[in-house]
Enzyme design. Structure first.
Site, PDB file in Angstrom:
ATOM      1  N   GLU A  41      10.566  29.488 -25.830  1.00  0.00           N
ATOM      2  CA  GLU A  41      11.017  30.773 -26.733  1.00  0.00           C
ATOM      3  C   GLU A  41      11.808  31.080 -27.916  1.00  0.00           C
ATOM      4  OE1 GLU A  41      14.701  31.481 -23.704  1.00  0.00           O
ATOM      5  OE2 GLU A  41      13.191  32.178 -21.920  1.00  0.00           O
ATOM      6  N   GLU A  56       9.793  28.425 -16.802  1.00  0.00           N
ATOM      7  CA  GLU A  56      10.527  29.172 -16.075  1.00  0.00           C
ATOM      8  C   GLU A  56      10.947  29.839 -15.372  1.00  0.00           C
ATOM      9  OE1 GLU A  56      13.929  28.656 -19.201  1.00  0.00           O
ATOM     10  OE2 GLU A  56      13.232  26.900 -20.253  1.00  0.00           O
TER      11      GLU A  56
HETATM   12  C1  BGP Z   1      16.129  30.454 -20.611  1.00  0.00           C
HETATM   13  C2  BGP Z   1      15.862  28.751 -21.493  1.00  0.00           C
HETATM   14  C3  BGP Z   1      16.515  28.024 -20.728  1.00  0.00           C
HETATM   15  C4  BGP Z   1      17.953  28.378 -20.416  1.00  0.00           C
HETATM   16  C5  BGP Z   1      17.447  29.656 -18.727  1.00  0.00           C
HETATM   17  C6  BGP Z   1      18.192  30.334 -18.045  1.00  0.00           C
HETATM   18  O1  BGP Z   1      15.956  31.407 -21.841  1.00  0.00           O
HETATM   19  O2  BGP Z   1      15.187  28.503 -22.185  1.00  0.00           O
HETATM   20  O3  BGP Z   1      17.216  26.773 -21.630  1.00  0.00           O
HETATM   21  O4  BGP Z   1      18.802  28.267 -20.486  1.00  0.00           O
HETATM   22  O5  BGP Z   1      16.862  30.572 -19.734  1.00  0.00           O
HETATM   23  O6  BGP Z   1      19.416  30.759 -18.687  1.00  0.00           O
HETATM   24  P1  BGP Z   1      21.138  31.230 -18.586  1.00  0.00           P
HETATM   25  O7  BGP Z   1      21.363  29.333 -19.410  1.00  0.00           O
HETATM   26  O8  BGP Z   1      21.823  31.704 -19.845  1.00  0.00           O
HETATM   27  O9  BGP Z   1      21.390  30.954 -17.925  1.00  0.00           O
END
Ligand code: BGP
Length: 466
Positions: free
Chosen positions: A161, A367
């Site tokens: 990201e 993800e």
């Molecule tokens: C993405 C990241 C992850 C994870 C996910 C969920 O942007 O790559 O590391 O954190 O989001 O986000 P959050 O933990 O803010 O709900």
């Protein structure tokens, strides 16, 4: 008739080092910007997290039981180079060697992210990504990864990201305090990260290692709020700035011209040194596939141009707009999660198609998932039907995208096991496996299979047809 997922489809699940490992200062690990960052009062920090560092054998055995064909995790740069560069920490290499061997032992494919937000703090103190020396430090770091694990790891992801780090950089504090033109500095950092990524991909290809490598931005479809042409242009602008600026460079070796002209108008274009474009456009710098993270879609409308369209905040999924470019719109067709993110399975299909259309490369979903307040009930039960529904709908749409003609290599939901959410601590859980702890109460750290665990196991067993 629906097409099937590939027979070697990578059914996986994901984590990242700082969110799952814990052991933040053990065995020679250096500190990262995540370790040193500000933590909201009452929320879990990144010191212990799920303590995967000490539980990795048990965790990997559980992931095998889950039926995973692949496991995506990240390597903490600071375990390998505690100071970001210079001396290698053998203990850090040993941990990942053991982890990778454990994954391979069960016949699973390791998918390795090189850098997931956790820049070594020592490099941050020297200017972080503003300093061109960080580009060389990154190249030095990935060379060590390739030398040590390149024979066994077949799927590499460069930077997780990058677009979110840049777009939320001001909120995440990636520029030095007192910097005058924060955005200009951030886009300079972006240029340096793009160079680091191009070098990492080129080196990988030069070494002729037996695997594939690609970037891992967060990509999503941006809808115009209405069919008013002004809203459509706003959605197109934001798409170029949020999505294509990053992937166009990675795949085509050039800046996206719409995004570039936006940077020009604001005086935010980065300084490009002689030789940079040759590195970025190197024939071996082109990725083998595109990995991306997808959670939700955004809807935007034309800016009101009255000073009310603020820049994006710290939560990467929620945009609020940018004066003169776009403002956040409403999408009455979509429900929101408990944390205010839109749920849009069909947007997943359109995102897969958009990336496919633009780049014509195989795709890998690294993800996708639902963050919720899971509840451990008596008898060690976690009824996460809401997660099952979310994932089921997204998998259905992925299959439609495959039927549409997208070459999809695999699907790795977030997250394999509960871990610390970047901004919301342990209250917001994503895993198939519950970890018995609360924010600042470590309890017994027991691993408990959620209802989604059994469900996902069946999905994998039927190659996504069930
Ligand atoms: C993405 C990241 C992850 C994870 C996910 C969920 O942007 O790559 O590391 O954190 O989001 O986000 P959050 O933990 O803010 O709900």
């Amino acid at each position: 008739k629906l097409k099937e997922f590939r027979s070697d489809f990578l059914w996986g699940a994901s984590t990242s080092a700082y969110q799952v490992e814990g052991a933040w200062n053990e065995d020679g690990k250096g500190l990262s910007v995540m370790d040193m960052g500000h933590h909201p009062e009452g929320l879990a920090d990144f010191k212990v997290t799920s303590d995967h560092y000490h539980h990795y054998k048990e965790d990997i055995a559980l992931l095998h039981e889950l039926g995973l064909k692949a496991y995506r995790f990240s390597i903490a740069w600071t375990r390998i180079f505690p100071e970001g560069t210079g001396k290698v920490n053998e203990k850090g290499l040993e941990f990942y060697r053991n982890l990778i061997d454990e994954i391979l032992k069960y016949g699973m494919e390791p998918i390795v992210t090189q850098y997931h937000f956790d820049l070594p703090y020592a490099l941050h103190l020297k200017g972080g990504w503003s300093n061109r020396a960080t580009i060389d430090a990154y190249a030095e770091y990935v060379k060590v990864l390739y030398d040590n694990f390149g024979d066994r790891v077949k799927y590499w992801l460069t930077i997780n990201e990058q677009n979110m780090m840049i777009l939320h950089g001001a909120a995440l504090g990636i520029v030095a305090p007192g910097t005058e033109n924060i955005e200009k500095e951030i886009y300079q950092q972006n240029h340096h990260m793009l160079l680091a990524q191009a070098k990492a991909i080129t080196l990988y290809h030069e070494m002729k290692l037996p695997g594939k490598i690609g970037p891992a931005p967060n990509i999503t479809t941006i809808y115009p709020e209405t069919c008013n042409p002004d809203d459509v242009i706003a959605a197109m602008n934001w798409t170029s700035i949020r999505n294509w600026l990053y992937l166009d460079m990675c795949v085509f070796g050039r800046y996206n011209s719409i995004a570039w002209s936006y940077l020009e108008k604001r005086g935010w274009t980065p300084a490009i040194e002689e030789g940079d474009m040759a590195i970025l456009g190197h024939s071996l710098a082109k990725p083998d596939f595109i990995a991306f993270n997808y959670y939700s879609t955004a809807t935007v409308a034309a800016s009101r141009n009255d000073g009310s369209d603020k820049a994006a905040g710290a939560d990467q999924q929620i945009v609020s707009g940018e004066e003169g470019v776009y403002r956040q719109g409403e999408n009455p067709n979509l429900k929101l999660t408990s944390f205010g993110w839109t749920v849009d399975p069909q947007g997943f299909r359109s995102t897969l198609r958009e990336i496919n259309d633009r780049y014509n490369l195989p795709l890998l979903v690294t993800e996708n998932g639902l963050g919720e307040y899971d509840k451990l009930e008596e008898g060690d039960i976690v009824n996460d039907d809401y997660r099952i529904n979310y994932l089921r709908e997204h998998i259905e749409q992925a299959r439609l995208a495959v039927t549409d003609g997208v070459d999809l290599l695999g699907y790795c939901p977030w997250s394999a096991i509960d871990l610390v959410s970047t901004h919301q601590g342990f209250g917001k859980r994503y895993g198939f496996i519950y970890v018995n702890r609360e924010e600042n109460d470590l309890k017994d750290m027991r691993r408990i299979k959620k209802k989604s665990f059994g469900w996902y196991n069946k999905v994998i067993g039927s190659n996504g047809t069930d």
